[in-house]
Motif scaffolding. Structure first.
Motif, mmCIF file in Angstrom:
data_model
loop_
_atom_site.group_PDB
_atom_site.id
_atom_site.type_symbol
_atom_site.label_atom_id
_atom_site.label_comp_id
_atom_site.label_asym_id
_atom_site.label_seq_id
_atom_site.Cartn_x
_atom_site.Cartn_y
_atom_site.Cartn_z
ATOM 1 N N VAL A 165 0.057 -23.809 -11.478
ATOM 2 C CA VAL A 165 -0.758 -23.751 -10.262
ATOM 3 C C VAL A 165 -1.629 -22.507 -10.400
ATOM 4 O O VAL A 165 -1.193 -21.403 -10.068
ATOM 5 N N ASP B 40 -7.383 -23.010 -5.189
ATOM 6 C CA ASP B 40 -7.903 -24.369 -5.324
ATOM 7 C C ASP B 40 -7.442 -25.308 -4.222
ATOM 8 O O ASP B 40 -7.553 -26.522 -4.363
ATOM 9 N N HIS C 228 -4.490 -26.636 -1.147
ATOM 10 C CA HIS C 228 -3.084 -26.736 -0.776
ATOM 11 C C HIS C 228 -2.452 -27.929 -1.477
ATOM 12 O O HIS C 228 -3.100 -28.961 -1.658
ATOM 13 N N GLY C 229 -1.186 -27.792 -1.839
ATOM 14 C CA GLY C 229 -0.440 -28.898 -2.428
ATOM 15 C C GLY C 229 0.943 -28.951 -1.820
ATOM 16 O O GLY C 229 1.489 -27.934 -1.381
ATOM 17 N N PHE D 185 4.857 -30.460 -2.635
ATOM 18 C CA PHE D 185 5.732 -30.989 -3.677
ATOM 19 C C PHE D 185 7.093 -31.356 -3.110
ATOM 20 O O PHE D 185 7.619 -30.643 -2.244
ATOM 21 N N LYS E 89 4.179 -34.139 -6.863
ATOM 22 C CA LYS E 89 3.172 -33.707 -5.901
ATOM 23 C C LYS E 89 2.929 -34.879 -4.961
ATOM 24 O O LYS E 89 2.515 -35.955 -5.387
ATOM 25 N N ARG F 134 -2.164 -33.454 -1.417
ATOM 26 C CA ARG F 134 -3.082 -32.438 -1.952
ATOM 27 C C ARG F 134 -4.289 -32.344 -1.036
ATOM 28 O O ARG F 134 -4.817 -33.351 -0.580
ATOM 29 N N ASP F 135 -4.722 -31.125 -0.746
ATOM 30 C CA ASP F 135 -5.961 -30.889 0.002
ATOM 31 C C ASP F 135 -6.760 -29.869 -0.804
ATOM 32 O O ASP F 135 -6.457 -28.685 -0.797
ATOM 33 N N ARG F 136 -7.768 -30.354 -1.510
ATOM 34 C CA ARG F 136 -8.577 -29.473 -2.359
ATOM 35 C C ARG F 136 -9.588 -28.650 -1.563
ATOM 36 O O ARG F 136 -10.135 -27.688 -2.066
#
Length: 197
Positions: A35, A60, A62-63, A65, A72, A75-77
């Motif tokens: 990460v 980059d 939020h993720g 897991f 995963k 994911r919010d890029r």
């Protein structure tokens, strides 16, 4: 100048090699999850499965897991800049995503905060730095006394030689041990049946 006791304590930790955590702890993946630009992590519980979830906040995005499988699951890029880092809130939270959307997740890491250091059944995690700035994560079953040689009642389970340590600690359930550095996330887990009543 450090005292004789401090010199002995430093030598005690320097002599301990990195080793696997004892049973019932198991690595979630063979290696840590990369990460880049990791800022911090926090825990939540999956509302359907009851599994521990780990939320990762990085440069980059939020993720989220699953702490048992390492998968995963969200994911919010491009999170909202007003809430993309935990320092936007006094309680160091970021908004959850995926199955925990709408929930604030407390994040420990670069901006402060902390994870649980002790499980309900007495496992302890400590961070020591006998060769600063390289932190070592110590897991113990002796209440954090770390007496005797490594591998008896305490284990040197992580050494941050290549990246800066962001956070190390347990989930509130005590079933997940997470170590986050500026470049990766390492998880260990144990079954609920291993927790003594």
């Amino acid at each position: 100048m450090i005292t004789e006791y401090q010199q002995r304590l430093r030598a005690h930790y320097l002599a301990a090699p990195v080793m696997a955590a004892p049973a019932p702890w198991q690595p979630v993946l063979d290696r840590g999850t990369p990460v880049g630009g990791l800022l911090g992590i926090g825990f939540a519980v999956h509302p359907d499965t009851g599994h521990d979830l780990v939320m990762v906040v990085s440069h980059d995005g939020h993720g989220l897991f699953d702490a048992i499988t390492g998968e995963k699951i969200a994911r919010d890029r491009d999170p909202d800049p007003a809430t993309s880092t935990p320092d936007a809130h006094a309680d160091l939270t970021c908004p959850g995503l995926g199955p925990v959307a709408g929930t604030g997740i407390r994040i420990a890491g670069l901006f402060g905060g902390g994870l649980h250091r002790i499980t309900p059944d007495g496992w302890t995690v400590d961070v020591v730095s006998p060769d600063w700035p390289h932190d070592r994560v110590i897991l113990s079953a002796d209440g954090g006394a770390n007496r005797g040689a490594a591998g008896g009642t305490w284990w040197h389970v992580f050494h941050s030689e290549y990246s800066e340590l962001r956070a190390a600690g347990f989930s509130p359930t005590g079933l997940t041990l997470a170590v986050a550095t500026s470049s990766d996330l390492t998880l260990r887990t144990r079954p609920p049946s291993s927790v003594e009543d």
